[in-house]
Design an enzyme around this catalytic site. Structure first.
Site, mmCIF file in Angstrom:
data_model
loop_
_atom_site.group_PDB
_atom_site.id
_atom_site.type_symbol
_atom_site.label_atom_id
_atom_site.label_comp_id
_atom_site.label_asym_id
_atom_site.label_seq_id
_atom_site.Cartn_x
_atom_site.Cartn_y
_atom_site.Cartn_z
ATOM 1 N N GLU A 7 2.065 18.711 21.179
ATOM 2 C CA GLU A 7 1.109 18.547 22.266
ATOM 3 C C GLU A 7 1.785 18.463 23.629
ATOM 4 O OE1 GLU A 7 -0.160 15.244 19.340
ATOM 5 O OE2 GLU A 7 1.459 16.736 19.356
ATOM 6 N N SER B 275 10.485 13.873 13.246
ATOM 7 C CA SER B 275 11.174 12.644 12.848
ATOM 8 C C SER B 275 11.100 12.455 11.342
ATOM 9 C CB SER B 275 10.543 11.444 13.551
ATOM 10 O OG SER B 275 9.238 11.217 13.057
ATOM 11 N N CYS C 277 17.994 17.842 17.400
ATOM 12 C CA CYS C 277 18.341 17.224 16.121
ATOM 13 C C CYS C 277 19.779 17.507 15.714
ATOM 14 C CB CYS C 277 17.381 17.685 15.032
ATOM 15 S SG CYS C 277 17.493 19.446 14.650
ATOM 16 N N GLU D 268 17.966 7.164 15.224
ATOM 17 C CA GLU D 268 18.033 8.331 16.094
ATOM 18 C C GLU D 268 17.437 7.971 17.453
ATOM 19 O OE1 GLU D 268 17.205 13.064 15.650
ATOM 20 O OE2 GLU D 268 15.587 11.738 15.016
#
Length: 497
Positions: free
Chosen positions: A177, A227, A282, A382
């Protein structure tokens, strides 16, 4: 009035009807630039139905004809790459060179998909029994879907839909989004390249749209990047609904720096891999493991480079731009606060960066921690921002143990001049993608991308041979044709029609 975006379904832009919207901001300025409609369950169903209607004709299209669409698509993306990169930067915040580079990595998968006539070749066994032959073929699954993250709004969708569509599937994309304009433009170019309407649809939405895709029996496979908690959720829910799933999760990528490494090259690698794209990738290196006495020299050389990072609006094309949203900026700064509370040494603090004329942008300077330990949350979790942690390991074996025991297993690298150490690391470390004197070991398109442990869920990796396997199913035929000679002759050169 800000712009109101739409969905892209059936080869055209379609207005949303839910009355629910998500705001989109320009990270460089903080400007509210557009509102994104969040789809209803019925609207998601319409996108799926449109792709389902397009599937039989597209699946029946010859692989060479599908390859020609891919060749045309590649050309169109290349011809429009500066426009596409500017669109990406305006919603994500990547500097132009980084935005353009990420699109090129997507184009490389399109190039791979251009070879689909060869990639779909099956196997043949002659005369397995008297007069009986056996052969296999790969068939498309049907409607497949991709749920993609904000950090690579061009590259990751192209990693998915290029291979899927070339294999004969139709595709429903649900992008982030936060930066959906570029994915919709990519779908528009696919239609322009010759793909029939409905082959690539883009539906915008939130969790409602995701759950509808995961539950709809017409969707045969789902590919996800995001995630780890959401990857687990997507994998469990979609698999329970009988779908194929590849769900890529989070990462905490370590770079092991041996005492014999070329320290200048290691530092340059860390600067790019740790702080490029503001750390929002990532495969970013977020942990440097200094082995033996490498730590002090590493920090000494690294700190001034972190302080001197060129940070600015995406159009300025410095080393890195802003973070994607104000909320994400606050989250990353919160991790830096946490690291100090946990007892790590904050060598470089970039939290208070402010740019004249861009005070409302989502900027943060590079942060560098030293003496981080494995029990700290800033080591375990993370962060997804421009924060690099340096940990100390007495020996090479301690470094490998540290990497192996982390819950994530996406990527890792080692910097060393020692071939024995490099080979032992490559063979033994429990990580899916490994670099030797390469900081970000993302495989090229003709290999496959994927991590291990809590970084990936599902049996197939993305793009390359694994991507073809994921988006196809094997059919095996056993055949016998007694007395099957036909009469008549043709005298023209056979051609593809």
């Amino acid at each position: 009035m800000v712009e109101q975006l739409k969905h892209y379904i059936g080869g055209k832009y379609v207005a949303g009807t839910s009355g629910r919207f998500s705001p989109i901001y320009n990270p460089s300025t903080g400007e509210h630039k557009a509102d994104l409609p969040l789809a209803t369950e019925a609207e998601v169903g319409d996108a799926i139905a449109d792709s389902q209607a397009a599937f039989p004709g597209w699946a029946a299209t010859s692989p060479i004809s599908r390859a020609r669409v891919m060749f045309k698509y590649k050309q169109l993306v290349e011809d429009n790459i500066d426009e596409l990169a500017a669109l990406l930067s305006s919603e994500h915040g990547k500097v132009h060179s980084d935005a353009k580079g990420s699109i090129i990595r997507g184009i490389e998968v399109v190039e791979f998909a251009c070879g689909i006539p060869h990639l779909l070749k099956g196997e043949f066994s002659d005369n397995v029994s008297s007069g009986i032959d056996m052969y296999s073929m790969r068939k498309p699954l049907g409607v497949v879907s991709g749920i993609t993250p904000f950090n690579f709004p061009a590259m990751v969708p192209m990693w998915m839909f290029a291979v899927a569509i070339a294999c004969g599937n139709t595709f429903v994309l649900k992008p982030s989004e936060k930066d959906p304009s570029l994915p919709m433009r990519l779908a528009e170019l696919m239609h322009e390249a010759g793909a029939p309407k409905g082959v690539l649809n883009v539906i915008n939405g939130d969790k409602l749209a995701v759950d509808t895709i995961l539950d709809d029996p017409r969707v045969k496979a789902v590919s996800f990047v995001g995630s780890t908690p959401i990857a687990k959720y997507v994998y469990a829910r979609a698999a329970a609904a009988g779908k194929r799933v590849q769900a890529m999760g989070g990462a905490k990528n370590h770079m092991v720096v041996m005492p014999d490494a070329d320290m200048d090259k290691a530092v340059d690698a860390l600067i790019g891999a740790g702080y490029g794209s503001a750390g929002e990738r990532c495969m970013a290196i977020s942990v440097a493991v200094a082995v033996g006495d490498a730590g002090d020299e590493l920090i000494e050389k690294l700190a001034p480079k972190v302080r001197n990072l060129k940070i600015g609006p995406s159009a300025a094309d410095g080393d890195m731009g802003p973070l994607v949203t104000a909320e994400h900026l606050a989250k990353v700064k919160g991790y830096v606060d946490l690291g100090m509370k946990e007892g790590a040494d904050l060598v470089v603090d970039g939290r208070e960066l402010s740019l004249q004329g861009y005070e409302n942008g989502y900027y943060m300077g590079g942060c560098l921690f030293d003496n981080v330990t494995t029990d700290m949350r800033i080591y375990k979790e993370e962060i997804f921002g421009p924060v690099l942690s340096v940990v100390r390991a007495p020996t090479f074996n301690d470094a490998i143990k540290m990497v192996d025991e982390h819950e994530f297993g996406n990527g890792t690298s080692i910097f060393t001049r020692n071939g024995d150490a490099a080979r032992a690391f490559s063979n033994n470390v429990e990580i899916g993608m490994v670099g030797v004197n390469v900081p970000i070991p993302v495989p090229l398109a003709f290999h496959s991308f994927g991590g291990w442990k809590n970084s990936a869920f599902g049996d197939h990796n993305q793009h390359g041979p694994e991507g073809v396997r994921f988006y196809t199913k094997v059919k095996t035929v056993t055949s016998r044709w007694p007395d099957s000679i036909k009469a008549g002759a043709e005298f023209v050169m056979p051609t593809h029609k």
